[in-house]
Design a protein around this motif. Structure first.
Motif, PDB file in Angstrom:
ATOM      1  N   GLN A 113       0.814  -1.214   0.000  1.00 47.93           N
ATOM      2  CA  GLN A 113       0.000   0.000   0.000  1.00 47.93           C
ATOM      3  C   GLN A 113       0.854   1.274   0.000  1.00 47.93           C
ATOM      4  O   GLN A 113       0.337   2.356  -0.192  1.00 47.93           O
ATOM      5  CB  GLN A 113      -0.920   0.013   1.240  1.00 47.93           C
ATOM      6  N   GLN A 114       2.174   1.107   0.234  1.00 50.66           N
ATOM      7  CA  GLN A 114       3.023   2.301   0.333  1.00 50.66           C
ATOM      8  C   GLN A 114       3.268   2.911  -1.047  1.00 50.66           C
ATOM      9  O   GLN A 114       3.537   2.165  -1.995  1.00 50.66           O
ATOM     10  CB  GLN A 114       4.369   1.929   0.972  1.00 50.66           C
ATOM     11  N   PRO A 115       3.246   4.270  -1.137  1.00 49.14           N
ATOM     12  CA  PRO A 115       3.526   4.898  -2.444  1.00 49.14           C
ATOM     13  C   PRO A 115       5.013   4.827  -2.779  1.00 49.14           C
ATOM     14  O   PRO A 115       5.383   4.707  -3.944  1.00 49.14           O
ATOM     15  CB  PRO A 115       3.067   6.339  -2.268  1.00 49.14           C
ATOM     16  N   VAL A 116       5.869   4.846  -1.767  1.00 46.34           N
ATOM     17  CA  VAL A 116       7.319   4.757  -2.007  1.00 46.34           C
ATOM     18  C   VAL A 116       7.901   3.720  -1.057  1.00 46.34           C
ATOM     19  O   VAL A 116       7.648   3.758   0.146  1.00 46.34           O
ATOM     20  CB  VAL A 116       8.017   6.122  -1.761  1.00 46.34           C
ATOM     21  N   ILE A 117       8.659   2.750  -1.633  1.00 43.28           N
ATOM     22  CA  ILE A 117       9.307   1.749  -0.801  1.00 43.28           C
ATOM     23  C   ILE A 117      10.755   2.167  -0.642  1.00 43.28           C
ATOM     24  O   ILE A 117      11.464   2.386  -1.628  1.00 43.28           O
ATOM     25  CB  ILE A 117       9.227   0.346  -1.438  1.00 43.28           C
ATOM     26  N   SER A 118      11.192   2.284   0.587  1.00 43.40           N
ATOM     27  CA  SER A 118      12.540   2.749   0.857  1.00 43.40           C
ATOM     28  C   SER A 118      13.298   1.674   1.613  1.00 43.40           C
ATOM     29  O   SER A 118      12.893   1.276   2.706  1.00 43.40           O
ATOM     30  CB  SER A 118      12.460   4.024   1.703  1.00 43.40           C
ATOM     31  N   LEU A 119      14.376   1.166   0.994  1.00 42.60           N
ATOM     32  CA  LEU A 119      15.104   0.050   1.594  1.00 42.60           C
ATOM     33  C   LEU A 119      16.605   0.284   1.487  1.00 42.60           C
ATOM     34  O   LEU A 119      17.186   0.126   0.418  1.00 42.60           O
ATOM     35  CB  LEU A 119      14.766  -1.263   0.875  1.00 42.60           C
ATOM     36  N   GLY A 120      17.224   0.725   2.565  1.00 42.84           N
ATOM     37  CA  GLY A 120      18.680   0.869   2.626  1.00 42.84           C
ATOM     38  C   GLY A 120      19.298   1.536   1.406  1.00 42.84           C
ATOM     39  O   GLY A 120      20.106   0.928   0.716  1.00 42.84           O
ATOM     40  N   GLY A 121      18.906   2.773   1.101  1.00 43.16           N
ATOM     41  CA  GLY A 121      19.501   3.507  -0.007  1.00 43.16           C
ATOM     42  C   GLY A 121      18.759   3.311  -1.318  1.00 43.16           C
ATOM     43  O   GLY A 121      18.943   4.060  -2.276  1.00 43.16           O
ATOM     44  N   LEU A 122      17.885   2.329  -1.373  1.00 40.90           N
ATOM     45  CA  LEU A 122      17.116   2.089  -2.596  1.00 40.90           C
ATOM     46  C   LEU A 122      15.716   2.650  -2.380  1.00 40.90           C
ATOM     47  O   LEU A 122      15.091   2.415  -1.344  1.00 40.90           O
ATOM     48  CB  LEU A 122      17.036   0.585  -2.879  1.00 40.90           C
ATOM     49  N   GLN A 123      15.268   3.433  -3.376  1.00 40.23           N
ATOM     50  CA  GLN A 123      13.918   3.981  -3.282  1.00 40.23           C
ATOM     51  C   GLN A 123      13.131   3.584  -4.519  1.00 40.23           C
ATOM     52  O   GLN A 123      13.560   3.819  -5.645  1.00 40.23           O
ATOM     53  CB  GLN A 123      13.981   5.500  -3.188  1.00 40.23           C
ATOM     54  N   VAL A 124      11.986   2.923  -4.293  1.00 39.47           N
ATOM     55  CA  VAL A 124      11.136   2.553  -5.413  1.00 39.47           C
ATOM     56  C   VAL A 124       9.848   3.363  -5.274  1.00 39.47           C
ATOM     57  O   VAL A 124       9.086   3.181  -4.321  1.00 39.47           O
ATOM     58  CB  VAL A 124      10.820   1.039  -5.411  1.00 39.47           C
ATOM     59  N   ASP A 125       9.651   4.270  -6.216  1.00 42.09           N
ATOM     60  CA  ASP A 125       8.460   5.110  -6.199  1.00 42.09           C
ATOM     61  C   ASP A 125       7.393   4.411  -7.037  1.00 42.09           C
ATOM     62  O   ASP A 125       7.471   4.376  -8.268  1.00 42.09           O
ATOM     63  CB  ASP A 125       8.798   6.495  -6.773  1.00 42.09           C
ATOM     64  N   ILE A 126       6.411   3.839  -6.351  1.00 40.65           N
ATOM     65  CA  ILE A 126       5.417   3.029  -7.040  1.00 40.65           C
ATOM     66  C   ILE A 126       4.540   3.898  -7.961  1.00 40.65           C
ATOM     67  O   ILE A 126       4.250   3.521  -9.094  1.00 40.65           O
ATOM     68  CB  ILE A 126       4.510   2.297  -6.012  1.00 40.65           C
ATOM     69  N   GLU A 127       4.166   5.096  -7.481  1.00 43.54           N
ATOM     70  CA  GLU A 127       3.259   5.933  -8.276  1.00 43.54           C
ATOM     71  C   GLU A 127       3.943   6.458  -9.524  1.00 43.54           C
ATOM     72  O   GLU A 127       3.380   6.432 -10.611  1.00 43.54           O
ATOM     73  CB  GLU A 127       2.739   7.082  -7.417  1.00 43.54           C
ATOM     74  N   ARG A 128       5.206   6.938  -9.369  1.00 39.89           N
ATOM     75  CA  ARG A 128       5.898   7.545 -10.520  1.00 39.89           C
ATOM     76  C   ARG A 128       6.690   6.516 -11.311  1.00 39.89           C
ATOM     77  O   ARG A 128       7.274   6.855 -12.349  1.00 39.89           O
ATOM     78  CB  ARG A 128       6.821   8.659 -10.022  1.00 39.89           C
ATOM     79  N   ARG A 129       6.728   5.286 -10.827  1.00 38.64           N
ATOM     80  CA  ARG A 129       7.471   4.200 -11.484  1.00 38.64           C
ATOM     81  C   ARG A 129       8.930   4.586 -11.699  1.00 38.64           C
ATOM     82  O   ARG A 129       9.497   4.387 -12.785  1.00 38.64           O
ATOM     83  CB  ARG A 129       6.836   3.807 -12.825  1.00 38.64           C
ATOM     84  N   THR A 130       9.569   5.153 -10.672  1.00 42.06           N
ATOM     85  CA  THR A 130      10.996   5.484 -10.772  1.00 42.06           C
ATOM     86  C   THR A 130      11.740   4.788  -9.638  1.00 42.06           C
ATOM     87  O   THR A 130      11.170   4.477  -8.598  1.00 42.06           O
ATOM     88  CB  THR A 130      11.255   7.003 -10.655  1.00 42.06           C
ATOM     89  N   VAL A 131      13.036   4.571  -9.915  1.00 43.94           N
ATOM     90  CA  VAL A 131      13.880   3.916  -8.925  1.00 43.94           C
ATOM     91  C   VAL A 131      15.146   4.733  -8.756  1.00 43.94           C
ATOM     92  O   VAL A 131      15.733   5.191  -9.745  1.00 43.94           O
ATOM     93  CB  VAL A 131      14.250   2.486  -9.390  1.00 43.94           C
ATOM     94  N   SER A 132      15.557   4.941  -7.509  1.00 46.79           N
ATOM     95  CA  SER A 132      16.844   5.614  -7.302  1.00 46.79           C
ATOM     96  C   SER A 132      17.659   4.829  -6.290  1.00 46.79           C
ATOM     97  O   SER A 132      17.105   4.219  -5.372  1.00 46.79           O
ATOM     98  CB  SER A 132      16.634   7.053  -6.819  1.00 46.79           C
ATOM     99  N   LEU A 133      18.971   4.824  -6.530  1.00 43.55           N
ATOM    100  CA  LEU A 133      19.881   4.095  -5.637  1.00 43.55           C
ATOM    101  C   LEU A 133      20.894   5.090  -5.086  1.00 43.55           C
ATOM    102  O   LEU A 133      21.607   5.744  -5.859  1.00 43.55           O
ATOM    103  CB  LEU A 133      20.585   2.977  -6.418  1.00 43.55           C
ATOM    104  N   ASP A 134      20.975   5.217  -3.786  1.00 43.14           N
ATOM    105  CA  ASP A 134      21.883   6.144  -3.112  1.00 43.14           C
ATOM    106  C   ASP A 134      21.786   7.545  -3.733  1.00 43.14           C
ATOM    107  O   ASP A 134      22.805   8.185  -4.017  1.00 43.14           O
ATOM    108  CB  ASP A 134      23.327   5.625  -3.164  1.00 43.14           C
ATOM    109  N   GLY A 135      20.578   7.981  -4.050  1.00 50.24           N
ATOM    110  CA  GLY A 135      20.363   9.338  -4.537  1.00 50.24           C
ATOM    111  C   GLY A 135      20.355   9.513  -6.045  1.00 50.24           C
ATOM    112  O   GLY A 135      19.847  10.499  -6.558  1.00 50.24           O
TER     113      GLY A 135
END
Lengths: 531, 230
Positions: free
Chosen positions: B126-148
């Motif tokens: 249900q989370q809009p953004v999953i944040s896991l140890g430097g990894l961010q998965v933005d479910i709504e915008r379908r983007t992924v960032s690693l360490d920024g």
């Protein structure tokens, strides 16, 4: 020069030499009878009588002797009967024609007759050969190992040739030995130097080698011409032939046939039959070796399957107690928790009981392995049935805690068996009863005499064994669907059966909805019973 | 609140040792010996996690797993023995979260329990953004960032990462991932999955030998590591 003569004569048998003499004699006798009365019987009749003689000679001794007789009778006819008498010259042209026709008819007729006879003999020999080869084949199929097959070969050779003896020789490291023999006792003799040389020669040229020209007749003392630069000639006591036995490139040995041989169809030409015998025997041995290799492979495969089944079956039984031990030990080692005395005691109890369980599983595997590998050597003694049952109860006290284990029946029965194996079997049966019967239910042991044997039984109170499982309970790894709740390897009863069988007894199971009863039947000790 | 753990194992000694140890570590454990008791106790005890042995005397462990999952999303950890690989995978397919092969140390079990409990507590789907140890998965915008810094993933790689990240800590079998990301008809194409996982690992800078994000469970599947677990 001498060798050339021998070679020229080599196509002529000793019988035929008698034929030449007989032809000369018969011509002389016939001429002696006919010559005084030539004026009365007439030229044509004399010619026909000579023709008859020639045909008889051809039929008896073959065409070579027949041609000889034809020439001989022709000369006699010309000299004594065709004018001018007592001279080889002929006056009248029709007499010349008659002599030529007479000679032609004699030669052609004699040749055809001898051919007919030869082919009849040939057919007879072929038939006899086929029969004896079939006999050998039948014999070989019945044999289990190569040594027996070679023995069968020797038997058949002796019978087929009516020979005094036959044997199979084998060479290893320059020494020849006898692998199999049949016939009289001398057939077993190890080959002497001259025989060894002939056997080597047979192997070297890969064909039949013999002493003398047939080597197998006793009518003349056979001589062996030894191979090598000296070509030494050695007299041997009697004729002997050597036939190589070969499977592909591998030399199996050499068949030695002692002369003189007796049976007519093969006497003059034994080589064909000997070759056929050698081929047949080699094939038989090869087939046997293949069968043995196949059986060995099958045994290895089965052993391998057993090991695989054993591993997969016991991996669970080994890992499960280890899991309990590991959980308890890792808890005890965890310094982050202050365990109560009660906790510590419980963990230690788990470790102790699971270590025992591990030990039992390992003992089962080792027992089964000992049984399967034949490492158990039973030693049978006279033992008291009652004492066996008592000793078994003493050993299972821990696993039958809370149950009544009773002994009934004849106190005086004595059995003859391996005590330690039967004891182990009884222990397994009692533990089995404790595992699978109703909790707290009685276990009844009983010793009784039945049909001259002694029965030791272990009966429990419980659901018994489902009918479908009864025939399989003694099989390795067999686990009844009903006993899934109780962990086990499926080895216990297989071990019971193995031990009881080794002790000279048998084991069976009787089951009813009220409980199961396992019965070990053992031989009663002779004269030891006080009934 | 003390987490409740239901221990289901037919081995009395193991059951007892594990339950006692869990109690000692501050959990509230209840131990049962078969599938039927497991299902009935589940209703009354209402555990936060189930430890489930696969070889049960009455009901097949996989069936118990299926039934538990049908009722609730309580995390399930399978306790299995070497030789039960197929059953283990079937149980994971049926919804189990993790597995442990006997014999196991309590520290390992406790670590797995912590991960599974955390997973059960936070529903990341249900989370809009999953944040896991430097990894961010933005479910709504379908983007992924690693360490920024932004990562460029293909649609399949993104779907795979999203599926793994929303199930952090849980073992996902090959069949489950293939069905979810590629579709049911791809359920047997493990090589497609392996190739995609390798590409994703390269982009995440992840080393399969000592993974930061994606761990391989040989013969079973993959799991996304929980960076907050010790």
């Amino acid at each position: 020069m001498g060798r050339d003569v021998r070679r020229t004569l080599s196509g002529i048998t000793r019988d035929q030499r008698w034929g030449f003499a007989a032809a000369v004699l018969a011509t002389a006798v016939l001429t002696g009878i006919l010559a005084p009365m030539h004026s009365r019987i007439g030229l044509l009749n004399v010619g026909l009588i000579y023709l008859l003689l020639t045909l008889l000679v051809s039929a008896t001794w073959g065409w070579q002797v027949g041609v000889f007789a034809a020439i001989l009778t022709n000369l006699a006819f010309n000299f004594f009967f065709v004018p001018p008498l007592y001279r080889f010259s002929v006056y009248r042209p029709e007499h010349v024609a008659a002599l030529i026709i007479f000679l032609g008819v004699s030669v052609i007729g004699g040749y055809l007759l001898s051919q007919a006879r030869a082919s009849a003999e040939n057919a007879q020999r072929r038939q006899a050969e086929t029969e004896v080869l079939l006999g050998l084949n039948r014999d070989l199929i019945g044999r289990a190992d190569p040594a027996a097959a070679l023995g069968a070969l020797c038997d058949n050779v002796v019978r087929a040739f009516e020979a005094p003896g036959a044997s199979v020789l084998s060479e290893s490291g320059g020494r020849w030995s006898v692998l199999a023999a049949a016939g009289d006792s001398s057939a077993r003799r190890p080959p002497d130097r001259s025989e060894a040389l002939m056997a080597e020669r047979a192997v070297e040229v890969d064909q039949l080698t013999w002493a003398g020209h047939t080597g197998l007749s006793d009518r003349r003392r056979p001589r062996i011409v030894l191979p090598g630069p000296q070509r030494r000639v050695v007299d041997v006591a009697r004729g002997v032939a050597f036939v190589p036995l070969r499977i592909g490139e591998r030399m199996l040995g050499v068949l030695r046939l002692d002369g003189p041989i007796g049976r007519a169809p093969f006497r003059d030409h034994p080589e064909q039959l000997l070759d056929a015998f050698a081929r047949e025997a080699a094939l038989g041995v090869e087939r046997m070796e293949l069968v043995r290799v196949a059986a060995h492979t099958e045994a290895l495969r089965e052993a391998d399957e057993l090991k695989t089944a054993l591993l997969s079956s016991v991996s669970h039984d080994l890992k499960t107690p280890l899991a309990g031990i590991k959980a308890a030990v890792s808890s005890l080692l965890d310094r982050s928790v202050r365990w109560t005395q009660d906790d510590v005691a419980s963990f230690l109890e788990t470790i102790d009981s699971q270590a025992d369980r591990l030990d039992r599983v390992i003992s089962d595997i080792l027992d089964l392995n000992r049984i399967e590998s034949g490492a158990v050597r039973p030693v049978r003694h006279v033992a008291s049935a009652r004492q066996l049952l008592e000793e078994a109860i003493a050993r299972v006290r821990a696993s039958t805690a809370g149950r009544t284990v009773s002994i009934e029946g004849n106190d005086e029965l004595m059995v003859e068996t391996d005590e330690s194996l039967v004891l182990q079997a009884l222990v397994n049966l009692i533990e089995n009863a404790a595992k699978y019967s109703t909790e707290g239910g009685d276990i009844r042991l009983r010793a009784e005499r039945r049909a001259g044997r002694v029965e030791l039984s272990v009966a429990d109170v419980g659901p018994g064994i489902p009918d479908g499982d009864v025939p399989h309970v003694f099989e390795r790894f067999y686990r009844s669907s009903q006993t899934r709740r109780v962990k086990g390897s499926g080895l216990g009863l297989a071990i019971v059966k193995g031990f009881v069988t080794l002790s000279g007894g048998s084991v069976r199971v009787e089951s009813s909805p009220r409980g199961a009863r396992f019965v070990i039947t053992l031989p009663a000790a002779v004269g030891a019973e006080v009934a | 609140m003390t987490a409740r753990i239901l221990v289901v194992d037919d081995e009395a000694q193991l059951r007892r040792a594990v339950a006692r140890s869990l109690d000692g570590h501050g959990y509230h454990a209840r131990a049962v010996e078969d599938g039927k008791s497991a299902l009935s106790t589940f209703e009354t005890f209402k555990p936060d996690l189930v430890l489930l042995d696969l070889m049960l005397p009455d009901i097949d462990g996989v069936a118990v797993c299926t039934e538990l999952r049908r009722r609730h999303h309580t995390p399930i950890i399978i306790l299995s023995v070497v030789g039960e690989e197929q059953m283990k995978v079937a149980a994971l397919d049926a919804g189990a979260d993790d597995y442990l092969t006997k014999p196991f140390g309590m520290d390992e079990l406790l670590a797995r329990i912590r991960v599974a409990l955390r997973r059960g507590a936070s529903d990341r789907t249900q989370q809009p953004v999953i944040s896991l140890g430097g990894l961010q998965v933005d479910i709504e915008r379908r983007t992924v960032s690693l360490d920024g810094s932004d990562l460029h993933l293909t649609p399949t790689e993104y779907s795979l990462l999203k599926y793994l990240a929303t199930n952090v800590g849980k073992v996902l079998t090959h069949a489950m991932i293939l069905r979810e990301v590629w579709g049911a008809e791809y359920a047997d194409d493990t090589h497609v999955l392996r190739t995609c996982v390798n590409q994703l690992r390269t982009k995440l800078g992840d080393d399969p030998a000592s993974p930061r994000f994606i761990r391989t469970d040989p013969g079973v599947g993959y799991r996304f590591l929980d960076p907050s677990a010790s």
